[in-house]
Every structure is written in structure tokens, then in C-alpha cells.
Design an enzyme around this catalytic site. Structure first.
Site, PDB file in Angstrom:
ATOM      1  NE  ARG A  63     -36.413  21.676  22.345  1.00  0.00           N
ATOM      2  CZ  ARG A  63     -36.778  21.349  23.567  1.00  0.00           C
ATOM      3  NH1 ARG A  63     -36.719  22.236  24.523  1.00  0.00           N
ATOM      4  NH2 ARG A  63     -37.211  20.140  23.834  1.00  0.00           N
ATOM      5  CE  LYS A  95     -35.138   7.451  39.096  1.00  0.00           C
ATOM      6  NZ  LYS A  95     -36.317   8.291  39.325  1.00  0.00           N
ATOM      7  N   GLY A 119     -32.782  15.090  24.039  1.00  0.00           N
ATOM      8  CA  GLY A 119     -32.078  15.035  25.321  1.00  0.00           C
ATOM      9  C   GLY A 119     -30.596  14.733  25.175  1.00  0.00           C
ATOM     10  N   GLY A 124     -39.015  14.446  25.877  1.00  0.00           N
ATOM     11  CA  GLY A 124     -40.227  13.934  26.527  1.00  0.00           C
ATOM     12  C   GLY A 124     -41.321  13.628  25.522  1.00  0.00           C
TER      13      GLY A 124
END
Ligand code: AMP
Length: 405
Positions: free
Chosen positions: A37, A198, A351, A374
Site C-alpha cells: 500500500r 459467509k 485481503g 472492501g
């Protein structure tokens, strides 16, 4: 609508506030674990310095919730960045107070500083307009190069560009270009690999991709909801019982559309949710009570790898198992290896998936690894990122209403 790019901005002698995403992970030793990053922002920084701008960088780190926490200082980021650009990046002692102001006022053309962690001020996450106004008062123009935070409605992301003339940074532009190309003009077959915990976190993603892909590959915890919906008992595996009918609808829609929908055929299961728990491999219709699926099995890894090797484009979001634990990381690594060995355009969504690729040293073999988990998820859901929408469009007037300054 295309956004105004920093590449076309005239910045000589101007104070430029650059919102970066330096929210990097740290090792227990306190060293930066992964500096992608930080390095990602270097093209924009170098461009601005070369053109004689006074560069004011800002970022958040962690979640201090408005409190000054020395452990979450950006000091180590400033050292790392200084090493990379070969120039001292001094860090201001506060975020938008008197010290920062005096640093900024004394900057010469071609000099650079880094404001202390934006989230030391509660106004950042609360999107407080007064805080945005304070930050804006430091600069003449604003550049957003914080792709990983573009999905957040925070002051430095959505309010500062309402006050200052705003531009899109090079990293943000590269992220958007790579992901748009993959989704809008995919080489076929177009494969989407989805994993993670999920189904409920990925519903909008599945719905949007349903209109585009040829193959869905499902692994990770979310696969057990689909398997249970097909009538398999899944033991103690993570399973969202309230999403079974949704899972059936998704599989039915995929079938109607002629989309291949691949689920694990075997699984690495554990007695308990623990890194060194007793484990074994079983077929998907033979998960015993009292055991839980924590990774895909070897036959599944081979089946998924075969599909990846025949793909034209692959977008990957989410691990195939609990990849943080070595004993249950094999499936995620197998997918990373297949992507690296294949010819497909490969877009990795940040991620855990990006961490697996980096750990294996395959980063250079991917077409694009997003710096934002995200944010890339939101992008692939087909939603506009607030941080991008807030930026000025190309050909927009640079004048800022005086009352906003
Ligand atoms: P996400 O943020 O939705 O991509 O989910 C990532 C998380 O899913 C990681 O922390 C994994 O440990 C977790 N995960 C992946 N597979 C499983 C599984 N089979 N059981 C429990 N957690 C899982």
C-alpha cells in the site's frame, strides 16, 4: 464519467493534499509486514515532487477512534516511504493542528511531509465537515490515491473533495482501469472464485457477477451453506441456515443461465476451530457430526486449478479455507499457484487472497492485485465508490466557491 487525473493537474508551487491508504499490516516485532500500500502510492508522489509541488500526505492507520495512540502512529510508514523514494518524509506531530500547520507552511517546492494518523481525530470517521475544512485549509488542491478507503464516507475521502479542486491519483486510476477492463471486456471463459466466511457478505457480489461470468467457483466457509442447501449434512461447518433458500435460488439461476457452479467435492475437516486440531479429508457428502470443514480437499484443489488454467479471465475474492492457519491453507495456495501458472487475466481482490499470493511470491505473475479488499468488493458489486464519485469529473471547472475555503 471519467475523473480528472493528477497526471493533467498543474501543481508547480502548489500545496497538494494527497489522501493515501497507508493502513498496512504489522508483524509482532513491529515491522511492516507488507508495504504494497505504501509502494502503490509512489507513482503519484514522484510525479508531484518532480513537478515542484509541496506534497502533504495523509492516511489513517488502524482504528484509534479519535484517540491518539502512539502504537498507531504513522512514523514507521514515514521511514519506509523515505527509504523507497530516497527523500526524507517528515511526519507532523499532530493531524490537523498547529504543528501540522507550521510544517505545511514551511514546505518548499518539491518537499514532502506526512500528517499524523487521520483517525486520531474523531472528525475523520464521522465525516465532520469542520474537520474536512481544517484539512482543506492546508492545501490548494486534493488528490485521492487511497483506493483501499474509497468505499468509506470519511471526511478526507468524501468531504475534502467538496472543498478543494480534486483529482484522481495514479494508483486509484490503475485499480479502476484494471478491474473495469476485466469485468467489461473479459477474455472468456470468465471465472469468478469466491471464498471467505459467509455467503451473506457476498450476495450483492454474486448477483452482479451472475450477469457476467461463465463459471462460479465457490470455496471457503461460504461453500457449506450451498452444500447444505443441496441436502448434504455439513457437521459443525460454518453454515448460514437462514440463507439456504437464497443459496438454492442462486444455484437455480446459475443453472438457468448456463453458468457452471463448482462446489468442493472433498474437504479438509477439523475436530475443532483451532489451528492444530485433529484433521482428516472427506468427501462433501461424508462430513461427520462434530467435525467442521476448514479447507477444500486435494481433489477439489485439482478440479478448481484445472478450471483456472482453462480460464480467460479470473477474478478472485476470498480464501478457500482458514488460510491464516498453515494446516488449512493448502486450498488457498493451490488456487494462487494455478493462477500464477495459468495464462488468464487475473484480478485478485485484496485481503486474504492477496496475502496468499504475496506469501508464495506470485505477486508479479498476477495481472492486478487490488490494494483494497472492501473497496474492490464494492466495485465488483457494481456499486459506485463514494470516494471516486466525490472527485471532480474531467473538464470540470477548478474554481472553488470562496465560502467553502
Ligand atoms: P472474507 O473476509 O469474507 O473474505 O473471509 C475471510 C475469512 O474467512 C478468513 O478469516 C478465513 O479464516 C475465513 N474462512 C475461510 N474459510 C473458512 C471455513 N471453512 N471456516 C471458517 N472460516 C473460514
Amino acid at each position: 464519467m471519467k475523473k480528472r487525473s493528477v497526471v493533467n493537474a498543474s501543481v508547480n508551487g502548489k500545496k497538494v493534499l494527497v489522501r493515501c491508504d497507508f493502513n498496512v499490516p504489522f508483524l509482532e516485532s513491529g515491522e511492516i509486514a507488507d508495504d504494497r500500500r505504501i509502494t502503490g502510492a509512489i507513482p503519484t508522489i514522484n510525479l508531484l515532487l518532480a513537478q515542484g509541488a509541496k506534497v502533504i500526505l495523509c492516511s489513517h492507520l488502524g482504528r484509534p477512534h479519535g484517540k491518539k495512540d502512539p502504537k498507531l502512529s504513522l512514523k514507521k510508514v514515514s521511514f519506509c516511504l523515505s527509504r523507497h523514494i530516497g527523500k526524507l518524509v517528515r511526519i507532523t506531530g499532530d493531524t490537523a493542528g498547529k504543528i501540522a500547520k507550521s510544517f505545511v507552511d514551511n514546505l518548499q517546492n518539491g518537499e514532502i511531509c506526512l500528517l499524523e494518523n487521520l483517525r486520531f481525530e474523531i472528525g475523520e470517521e464521522e465525516n465532520d465537515f469542520d474537520f474536512a475544512r481544517k484539512l482543506s485549509s492546508f492545501a490548494d488542491i486534493y488528490v485521492n490515491d487511497a483506493f483501499g478507503t474509497c468505499h468509506r464516507e470519511h471526511a478526507s475521502i468524501v468531504s475534502v473533495p467538496k472543498i478543494l479542486p480534486s483529482y484522481c491519483g495514479i494508483l486509484v486510476q490503475r485499480e479502476i482501469d484494471a478491474m473495469s477492463k476485466a469485468v467489461d471486456e473479459p477474455e472468456r471463459p470468465f471465472v469468478s472464485i469466491l471464498g471467505g466466511a459467509k455467503v451473506s457478505d457476498k450476495i450483492d457480489l454474486i448477483k452482479n457477477l451472475m450477469e457476467k461470468v461463465d463459471v462460479f467457483i465457490i470455496g471457503g466457509g461460504m461453500a457449506y451453506t450451498f452444500m447444505n442447501a443441496l441436502g448434504y449434512s455439513v457437521g459443525d461447518s460454518i453454515c448460514e441456515r437462514d440463507k439456504l433458500s437464497l443459496a438454492r435460488d442462486i444455484m437455480a439461476e446459475a443453472k438457468d443461465k448456463g453458468i457452471k457452479f463448482l462446489l468442493p467435492v472433498d474437504n479438509r475437516i477439523g475436530r475443532e476451530y483451532k489451528p492444530y486440531t485433529e484433521s482428516q479429508t472427506v468427501d462433501s457428502d461424508k462430513i461427520p457430526e462434530g467435525w467442521q470443514g476448514l479447507d477444500i480437499g486435494m481433489r477439489t484443489s485439482e478440479m478448481f486449478s484445472e478450471e483456472i488454467k482453462n480460464a480467460g479471465t479470473v477474478i478472485w475474492n476470498g480464501p478457500m479455507g482458514v488460510s491464516e492457519w498453515e494446516n488449512f491453507s493448502h486450498g488457498t495456495f493451490a488456487v494462487a499457484r494455478a493462477l500464477a501458472e495459468g495464462e488468464a487475466v487475473s484480478i485478485v481482490g485484496g485481503g486474504d487472497s492477496a496475502a496468499a499470493v504475496a506469501k508464495l511470491g506470485f505477486a508479479q505473475k498476477m495481472t492486478h492485485i487490488s490494494t483494497g479488499g472492501g473497496a474492490s468488493l464494492m466495485f465488483f458489486e457494481g456499486r459506485e465508490l463514494p470516494g471516486i464519485s466525490a472527485l471532480s469529473n474531467e473538464k470540470e471547472d477548478e474554481d472553488v466557491p470562496a465560502f467553502l475555503k
